[in-house]
Structure formats: structure tokens, C-alpha cells
Design a protein around this motif. Structure first.
Motif, short mmCIF file in Angstrom:
data_model
loop_
_atom_site.label_atom_id
_atom_site.label_comp_id
_atom_site.label_asym_id
_atom_site.label_seq_id
_atom_site.Cartn_x
_atom_site.Cartn_y
_atom_site.Cartn_z
N ALA A 157 0.85 -1.37 -0.13
CA ALA A 157 -0.06 0.08 0.05
C ALA A 157 0.88 1.29 0.14
O ALA A 157 0.45 2.23 -0.33
CB ALA A 157 -0.92 0.04 1.23
N ASP A 158 1.89 1.15 0.53
CA ASP A 158 2.88 2.52 0.54
C ASP A 158 4.01 2.42 -0.45
O ASP A 158 5.10 3.11 0.01
CB ASP A 158 3.11 2.53 2.02
CG ASP A 158 4.30 1.54 2.68
OD1 ASP A 158 4.18 0.43 1.87
OD2 ASP A 158 5.03 1.72 3.62
N ALA A 216 -0.54 2.98 -8.93
CA ALA A 216 -1.33 3.92 -8.02
C ALA A 216 -2.63 3.54 -7.58
O ALA A 216 -2.79 3.68 -6.19
CB ALA A 216 -1.81 5.33 -8.84
N ARG A 217 -3.11 2.45 -8.16
CA ARG A 217 -4.45 2.07 -7.43
C ARG A 217 -4.02 1.05 -6.38
O ARG A 217 -4.82 0.83 -5.52
CB ARG A 217 -4.91 1.25 -8.77
CG ARG A 217 -6.46 0.64 -8.49
CD ARG A 217 -7.51 1.50 -8.40
NE ARG A 217 -8.67 1.34 -8.01
CZ ARG A 217 -9.44 0.98 -6.87
NH1 ARG A 217 -8.78 1.17 -5.90
NH2 ARG A 217 -10.74 0.57 -6.79
N PHE A 218 -2.84 0.39 -6.39
CA PHE A 218 -2.78 -0.74 -5.36
C PHE A 218 -1.67 -0.17 -4.19
O PHE A 218 -1.38 -0.55 -3.28
CB PHE A 218 -2.32 -1.94 -5.91
CG PHE A 218 -3.15 -2.74 -6.80
CD1 PHE A 218 -3.94 -3.81 -5.94
CD2 PHE A 218 -3.46 -2.46 -8.17
CE1 PHE A 218 -4.74 -4.42 -6.67
CE2 PHE A 218 -4.46 -3.26 -8.60
CZ PHE A 218 -4.96 -4.29 -7.90
N ALA A 235 -1.07 4.60 -0.40
CA ALA A 235 -0.31 5.44 0.75
C ALA A 235 1.17 5.62 0.22
O ALA A 235 1.67 6.04 0.90
CB ALA A 235 -0.36 4.69 1.99
N GLY A 236 1.36 5.23 -1.19
CA GLY A 236 2.62 5.33 -1.76
C GLY A 236 2.90 6.45 -2.77
O GLY A 236 2.18 7.56 -2.48
N ARG A 237 3.78 6.54 -3.45
CA ARG A 237 4.15 7.49 -4.37
C ARG A 237 4.48 7.06 -5.71
O ARG A 237 5.37 6.04 -5.75
CB ARG A 237 5.37 8.55 -3.81
CG ARG A 237 4.86 9.36 -2.81
CD ARG A 237 3.95 10.43 -3.29
NE ARG A 237 4.40 11.26 -4.56
CZ ARG A 237 3.29 12.00 -5.16
NH1 ARG A 237 2.13 11.99 -4.89
NH2 ARG A 237 4.08 12.64 -6.17
N HIS A 288 -4.08 11.58 -9.32
CA HIS A 288 -3.32 12.49 -9.63
C HIS A 288 -2.40 13.04 -8.06
O HIS A 288 -1.56 13.93 -8.21
CB HIS A 288 -3.82 13.63 -10.19
CG HIS A 288 -5.16 14.06 -9.35
ND1 HIS A 288 -6.23 13.54 -9.72
CD2 HIS A 288 -5.38 15.21 -8.91
CE1 HIS A 288 -7.01 14.14 -8.80
NE2 HIS A 288 -6.65 15.18 -8.37
N GLU A 289 -3.20 12.76 -6.79
CA GLU A 289 -2.53 13.21 -5.84
C GLU A 289 -1.51 12.29 -5.40
O GLU A 289 -0.48 12.79 -4.29
CB GLU A 289 -3.47 13.39 -4.59
CG GLU A 289 -4.66 14.46 -4.87
CD GLU A 289 -5.70 14.68 -3.67
OE1 GLU A 289 -5.61 13.66 -2.95
OE2 GLU A 289 -6.38 15.39 -3.92
N ILE A 290 -1.49 11.28 -5.60
CA ILE A 290 -0.22 10.24 -5.31
C ILE A 290 0.80 10.00 -6.48
O ILE A 290 1.83 9.52 -6.34
CB ILE A 290 -0.52 8.91 -4.84
CG1 ILE A 290 -1.55 8.18 -5.88
CG2 ILE A 290 -1.42 8.89 -3.51
CD1 ILE A 290 -1.90 6.80 -5.07
#
Length: 304
Positions: free
Chosen positions: A93-94, A112-114, A117-119, A143-145
């Protein structure tokens, strides 16, 4: 159900995790086989495809006139199943991820979907498809991650010339294949363009220097990409690199394949071959003779 299996795997460090990985892959394959994508032409040479990746829904714009990636993706909603399943087995998740050669952003959006909490950072040299990948992040709310950089992964931060394959943007590369080849393929001549080269080491600063996964698919320029990633490889012990292995393209781009395998070994990387539900180690000495693979896995060699 799939998420419960993933959470259970992360709590186990015995043989159970391996068996559950196989179960997860089988469940993903069954979901993919049963699902049919939704497809809508939205104009401006774009087709909107709604598909399932594992147990999640993702929407993608793809090029309507593309002859390489779009047809099968539009018909099935599937893309490089073994590579997809590898990422679904291992992403957390991160996770912090780099998608180098993102094209329309399939893996960028998957990551991004999986990894909520990451980047995530996608890197694409062709401005037109970089904008497509960027829009795919936005339509999914990623777009936020996640973000997409218009650049070419290289061993130095200098401009580089690439050759756009018309109607096969996934084959755009540093190689001018020549007009006789494109005529044979029923394409227009390639279009040269200049784009900024960027080292992965510098791009990783956008992720705070931490990188857990790098996907690299740059049509024969993989040696340049890895040469620009030495610091990232050194500083991220648990890094996994998912890299297309195309010795023919590497040679066509002017690199010696055997010398490139030596460079991989010198970076302290171990090679793994993707199998249906697992990864099999391959001695570095055998890599040069390995035929085309949609991806091999490179990891930091574990010291005894």
C-alpha cells in the motif's frame, strides 16, 4: 477477498505465503478471464477502456489508431499478464514506484491503484503519450499520489534524439529503423524529436529518494536507464526492477548485450525469470543468451 489474502500474506514469512501467492495469481487470472472491458470511443483519437486489474477497476484512455498495444487491450482489457500478476503479488500500500517508459500509463495507474499510501512517478519520452498517461491518472483520481514526467531515462541529464513510430508509439526508441522497414510495416516514416534526458537517480528525488519498484521498458535503451540509476540501486536494498529483456533491441540500439549483462552484475543485481506464479533465479552468466522476455526481475544480490 483478494485484499484479505494479501493482508494475510504480509503477516506470514513461512511457506504459506508462497502458496497464497500462487492462489492469488490463480484468482487474478480467473477474474481477468471472466471480465469483459467496457469500451467507448470518445473522440480526439482516444478510446476509453474500463477494465479490471486484479480486484480493482481502472479506466484508461488509449490511442484509437495504435496498432501495437491498443487492439488487444481494447478487446480483452488485459496487458502483460505475468508482469501484472508479479506486481499484484508484491506491491504494498505504501510502495514508492517509478514507471520508466510508461506509454499510456498502464503500470503507472496500476501502481497508483494498489499503492494508495505510496508515491508513483511515470516517465515517458513521447510528449503525446505522456499527456495520455497524465490524463489517465486524473480520470482515476490518482493525481494526488502519482505524476508523469515528460523525459527520457538516460545516463546523463542532456537532450537525446528519439524516433517516433507512427501508429506504434510503444516502439518509439533511440533507433531510426529506416523507411524501408516502416513501409514494410505499413507505417509512415519515423519522426525524429528531441527530449530531455534524465537520470533515474535524479528522478527518484521526486519520491524522496526511496524507491521500491522500478519498471523499465525503453525499447533497447535499458543500458542508459540503468547507468543513470546506480545511486538508487545502491541506496535501496529492497528494490525490485521489472525490466523488459529484448536483446535484439539492445543490440540494434548499439549496445553489446554481453557487456550489458556485465554491467548488471557490477551493480550487484541478481536476475530472476518470471514464471506463471513465481520467480526463478537465473545466473548472470546465462542472461546474454536469454531470448526475449516481457520482463525479467533484478534485485540486489543477498550477501551470504
Amino acid at each position: 477477498m483478494l485484499q484479505q489474502v494479501r493482508n494475510f500474506m504480509r503477516r506470514r514469512d513461512d511457506g504459506t505465503a508462497g502458496r497464497l501467492n500462487m492462489l492469488l495469481s490463480l484468482m487474478n487470472e480467473r477474474l481477468a478471464a471472466e471480465f469483459r472491458p467496457t469500451v467507448t470511443y470518445v473522440g480526439n483519437n482516444r478510446v476509453l477502456v474500463g477494465t479490471r486489474v486484479g480486484d480493482r477497476t481502472i479506466a484508461y484512455y488509449v490511442e484509437a489508431d495504435d496498432r501495437l498495444l491498443s487492439p488487444w487491450f481494447i478487446v480483452t482489457g488485459q496487458f502483460e499478464t505475468e508482469v501484472t500478476n508479479y506486481l499484484l503479488r508484491h506491491l504494498r500500500a505504501d510502495s514508492h514506484c517509478l514507471d520508466v517508459g510508461t506509454n499510456f500509463g498502464y503500470y503507472t495507474c496500476l501502481m497508483a491503484r494498489f499503492c494508495p499510501a505510496g508515491r508513483i512517478l511515470g516517465v515517458e519520452a513521447d510528449r503525446h503519450v505522456a499527456e495520455l498517461a497524465r490524463d489517465n491518472l486524473f480520470i482515476n483520481g490518482f493525481h494526488e499520489i502519482g505524476d508523469v514526467v515528460w523525459a527520457a531515462a538516460c545516463d546523463r541529464n542532456e537532450d537525446i534524439t528519439l524516433y517516433r513510430r507512427m501508429s506504434r508509439s510503444g516502439n518509439t526508441s533511440i533507433v531510426d529503423v529506416g523507411e524501408s522497414f516502416t513501409t514494410h510495416m505499413g507505417e509512415q516514416p519515423v519522426q525524429p524529436f528531441t527530449v530531455q534526458g534524465r537520470k533515474i537517480d535524479d528522478l527518484a528525488e521526486r519520491l524522496g529518494g526511496r524507491v521500491d519498484f522500478i519498471k523499465i521498458d525503453v525499447e533497447g535503451a535499458e543500458p542508459l536507464a540503468l547507468r543513470g540509476a546506480a545511486n538508487v540501486i545502491r541506496d535501496n536494498r529492497d528494490l525490485s526492477i521489472v525490466m523488459e529483456w529484448s536483446p535484439g533491441q539492445i543490440a540494434a540500439a548499439g549496445f553489446d548485450v554481453a557487456a550489458f549483462t556485465d554491467e548488471i552484475g557490477a551493480l550487484g543485481l541478481q536476475v530472476f525469470i518470471l514464471e506463471r506464479h513465481s520467480e526463478r533465479p537465473l545466473h548472470i552468466s546465462k542472461l546474454a543468451s536469454l531470448p526475449y522476455q516481457a520482463a525479467i526481475i533484478l534485485k540486489r544480490a543477498q550477501k551470504p
